[in-house]
Each structure stands twice: as structure tokens, then as C-alpha cells.
Write an enzyme that holds these catalytic residues in place. Structure first.
Site, mmCIF file in Angstrom:
data_model
loop_
_atom_site.group_PDB
_atom_site.id
_atom_site.type_symbol
_atom_site.label_atom_id
_atom_site.label_comp_id
_atom_site.label_asym_id
_atom_site.label_seq_id
_atom_site.Cartn_x
_atom_site.Cartn_y
_atom_site.Cartn_z
ATOM 1 C CG HIS A 65 52.129 -58.076 20.151
ATOM 2 N ND1 HIS A 65 51.282 -57.851 19.088
ATOM 3 C CD2 HIS A 65 53.039 -57.077 20.123
ATOM 4 C CE1 HIS A 65 51.678 -56.762 18.437
ATOM 5 N NE2 HIS A 65 52.739 -56.267 19.045
ATOM 6 C CG HIS A 90 51.762 -52.408 21.923
ATOM 7 N ND1 HIS A 90 52.480 -51.307 21.507
ATOM 8 C CD2 HIS A 90 51.854 -53.314 20.920
ATOM 9 C CE1 HIS A 90 52.971 -51.537 20.299
ATOM 10 N NE2 HIS A 90 52.616 -52.757 19.924
ATOM 11 C CG ASP A 122 46.793 -57.389 16.529
ATOM 12 O OD1 ASP A 122 46.323 -57.059 15.416
ATOM 13 O OD2 ASP A 122 47.975 -57.193 16.840
ATOM 14 C CB ILE A 123 41.652 -55.810 13.930
ATOM 15 C CG1 ILE A 123 42.585 -54.680 13.513
ATOM 16 C CG2 ILE A 123 40.658 -55.365 14.996
ATOM 17 C CD1 ILE A 123 41.854 -53.547 12.768
#
Ligand SMILES: [Zn+2]
Length: 131
Positions: free
Chosen positions: A94, A92, A29-30
Site C-alpha cells: 500500500h 502487495h 485502491d477502491i
């Protein structure tokens, strides 16, 4: 396809890929909660996690487990998972290295204090997770 995750899967948008197999992809994750925050996605475009078919669900969660094991390299206190999908409409998960019990909440997102690592910082984390 306008889905950013489908564009990452196709390679038309670059990502810091940590792991990939036939059915799933994991990438940094950016805007991580903590350094090493990974997103795991199925390669099939399904907006809601609960709508994944059982086989893809299992494969996705197997990749989640691999990533959680991988993140122990960063020596977090715990590893947390979060599924909420407010941001991108492609299932998605995390996978987040936790340093504090409150990290997995959206506290940082609410306060606007998500991290903004440099390319070099992301590449350094990627190197730790892929070697
Ligand atoms: Zn998609």
C-alpha cells in the site's frame, strides 16, 4: 485463477491502473485510506511479500518509489507504505498519501471508515496521477 489481483493483471477484472511495466502493476485502491491510495503488486503470484525473489522484490520496490514520487502531485504531508496482506493473498504494498500520522495504521479499517469514492472521484485522481 481465483486471485483477484491476478484477475486484475490479466484484465478480466477492471482496475484504475496508474502504472504498469513488464513485472509490476500499480492501481488505485477502491477503498482508500486517503484519495490516491495506490496498491503496487508484482505480476507473479506470490502470496507473501517476503517470499518474492530478489529481482522481483527490487522491481516491485522501484515501482513503489515511482508511485510515492507520483503521489507528491496530491500534496500529502507524507507518504506511507504498508505491507500486511490480511485482505488478498498476493504480495502487495500500500502506498498511501498521508494527511495525519494515524492514517497509516488500520484505524480506518478497524472503524469501518475507509473511503468509498465514486467512479468519477477515482477517475479524477487517476487523471492527476497519469498526466
Ligand atoms: Zn495472484
Amino acid at each position: 485463477m481465483s486471485c483477484i489481483f491476478c484477475n486484475i493483471i490479466s484484465g478480466s477484472i477492471p482496475a484504475y491502473k496508474v502504472y504498469e511495466d513488464t513485472d509490476t502493476l500499480a492501481f488505485l485502491d477502491i477503498h482508500p485510506i486517503n484519495p490516491g491510495h495506490v496498491l503496487v503488486i508484482p505480476k507473479v503470484h506470490v502470496p507473501e511479500f517476503q517470499d518474492l525473489d530478489d529481482e522481483i522484490y527490487t522491481k516491485t520496490m522501484n515501482t513503489v518509489k515511482k508511485m510515492a514520487q507520483n503521489l507528491t502531485k496530491l500534496e500529502p504531508k507524507r507518504i506511507g507504505l504498508k505491507v500486511e496482506g490480511w485482505d488478498v493473498s498476493h504480495a502487495h504494498i500500500h502506498v498511501v498519501p498521508l494527511l495525519d500520522p494515524h492514517d497509516i495504521t488500520s484505524k480506518r479499517a478497524v472503524e469501518g471508515t475507509l473511503l468509498n469514492p465514486t467512479k468519477e472521484e477515482l477517475e479524477a485522481i487517476l487523471l492527476k496521477l497519469t498526466t
